[in-house]
Write a protein that holds these residues in place. Structure first.
Motif, short mmCIF file in Angstrom:
data_model
loop_
_atom_site.label_atom_id
_atom_site.label_comp_id
_atom_site.label_asym_id
_atom_site.label_seq_id
_atom_site.Cartn_x
_atom_site.Cartn_y
_atom_site.Cartn_z
N PHE A 1 -13.15 -5.89 -28.27
CA PHE A 1 -13.48 -4.48 -28.06
C PHE A 1 -14.76 -4.24 -27.26
CE2 PHE A 1 -11.08 -4.56 -32.13
CZ PHE A 1 -9.98 -3.84 -31.71
N LEU A 2 -15.79 -5.04 -27.48
CA LEU A 2 -17.11 -4.69 -26.95
C LEU A 2 -17.36 -5.14 -25.52
CD1 LEU A 2 -19.47 -5.31 -30.00
CD2 LEU A 2 -18.17 -3.27 -29.38
N GLY A 3 -16.68 -6.21 -25.07
CA GLY A 3 -17.00 -6.80 -23.78
C GLY A 3 -16.98 -5.81 -22.62
N ASN A 4 -15.99 -4.92 -22.59
CA ASN A 4 -15.85 -3.97 -21.50
C ASN A 4 -16.16 -2.54 -21.93
OD1 ASN A 4 -14.89 -5.93 -19.56
ND2 ASN A 4 -12.97 -5.94 -20.69
N ALA A 5 -16.88 -2.39 -23.04
CA ALA A 5 -17.13 -1.04 -23.56
C ALA A 5 -18.61 -0.76 -23.75
CB ALA A 5 -16.40 -0.87 -24.90
#
Length: 374
Positions: free
Chosen positions: A128-132
């Protein structure tokens, strides 16, 4: 196979973690919303339902980052809480009376529970966090892409300076872009490529990653590119556009250090190995990579420390035990934050600094083992 008591202990550990997470998210939401509710009202079109959906969407995204940051302290405090509840209820006495070691009763369930929580933290970060990361800086209540001021950065593979007026991370674009080409790329003199808009495209198949400058000025035909320059500055299908090969992504030209901790592990490894990244940034990334590798081990050590401190042979009371346990756990957690400053102070290399909490926690765990009640 876990016994009935171990399954109960495992469920209780997960439940305490869930309660702590709800409390943390609830407190953050209430406090932040109290100060910023006007932003949601002013930037959201529609009635109360649309405002409520905007609030839920914003704090849902932010909650993922809070969970990533708070997971390790939350796991350690959950272990402390579960052990205090066990001691208060006297649930360990029958097992100790039967001659079963304390660690045999508690360690499997607690370590499994800690492993599940660390696994959820990893899934959250990798999926979830890598591209957010842009959600961290999004404007409350607004669905539009949030403007961020650019911090100019060199691509160290080509020595091209990437600058502009503002970056919009969600759409991967820069407004009023200015790319300064060095003489090694543009010939005898430096050339400033200007464009009203530049968009970043990640690597796909044979196409390298880079920035597409729309209606670039000067046009490519007027730039006497060197042989090296022809590998970094490419002609687009539309003649007025220019494609600049670069691994410098939008998150690197604003709050680069803040975003690196939330990258997925493949993204982190690719960035460490990229020639476009400067040495200082690469050192920070190496530190973050080793911290991730050591998180499960450090969490397990903290659980093993909590057991003998809470369940001591010569206990001076639950409150004293809880205070001592909290002191040791937060000392270890604090050391993981303190060592981040050591590479910048040139006291230790990033890899060495990342391992310091392990070097501190391991002998402490061994020293505590004999204190446990049997």
């Amino acid at each position: 196979m876990l016994t009935t008591f171990e399954r109960q202990l495992f469920r209780q550990f997960l439940m305490v973690n869930a309660i702590y997470l709800c409390v943390i998210l609830g407190l953050f939401t209430v406090i932040d919303l109290f100060d910023n509710v006007d932003d949601f009202v002013n930037h959201t079109e529609g009635g109360m339902l649309q405002i409520a959906l905007a609030v839920g969407s914003y704090y849902g995204h932010v909650g993922l980052f809070i969970f990533d940051s708070a997971a390790i302290p939350m796991i350690s405090m959950s272990g402390l809480t579960v052990l205090l509840l066990l001691k208060r209820r006297g649930q360990l006495k029958p097992f100790l009376s039967a001659g079963i070691p304390t660690y045999r009763v508690l360690a499997p369930a607690l370590l499994l529970g800690a492993g599940v929580m660390v696994g959820l933290k990893m899934v959250n970060r990798e999926v979830f966090l890598g591209n957010a990361v842009h959600h961290l800086h999004a404007q409350r209540g607004s669905s539009a892409d949030t403007l961020q001021i650019i911090a100019p950065r060199y691509d160290h593979a080509s020595q091209i300076l990437i600058d502009g007026w503002a970056v919009f991370p969600e759409s991967n674009r820069v407004e009023q872009a200015a790319f300064v080409l060095p003489p090694e790329i543009a010939g005898q003199d430096m050339v400033c490529l200007k464009a009203a808009q530049a968009e970043f495209y990640p690597k796909q198949g044979k196409r390298p990653s880079g920035w597409l400058l729309r209606s670039a000025d000067p046009p490519l035909s007027e730039i006497p590119l060197t042989d090296l320059g022809k590998t970094f500055v490419l002609r687009s299908k539309q003649e007025e556009n220019i494609f600049v090969v670069s691994d410098v992504t939008p998150d690197l030209i604003y709050k680069a250090k803040e975003s690196s901790g939330f990258l997925s592990t493949p993204q982190l490894i690719d960035r460490i190995n990229s020639p476009a990244i400067d040495n200082n940034t690469a050192r920070d990334l190496e530190f973050n990579f080793h911290v991730r590798l050591l998180e499960p081990l450090l969490t397990g050590l903290m659980i093993c420390i909590a057991i003998p401190v809470i369940l001591q042979k010569e206990s001076r009371g639950m409150i004293v035990n809880a205070g001592e346990c909290g002191f040791w756990l937060f000392t270890i957690i604090g050391s993981t934050y303190a060592v981040r400053f050591l590479p910048a102070l040139q006291v230790a290399e990033p890899v060495q600094a990342a391992w310091i909490p392990i070097f501190f926690a391991t002998p402490l765990t061994v020293w505590m083992l004999e204190r446990v009640e049997t």
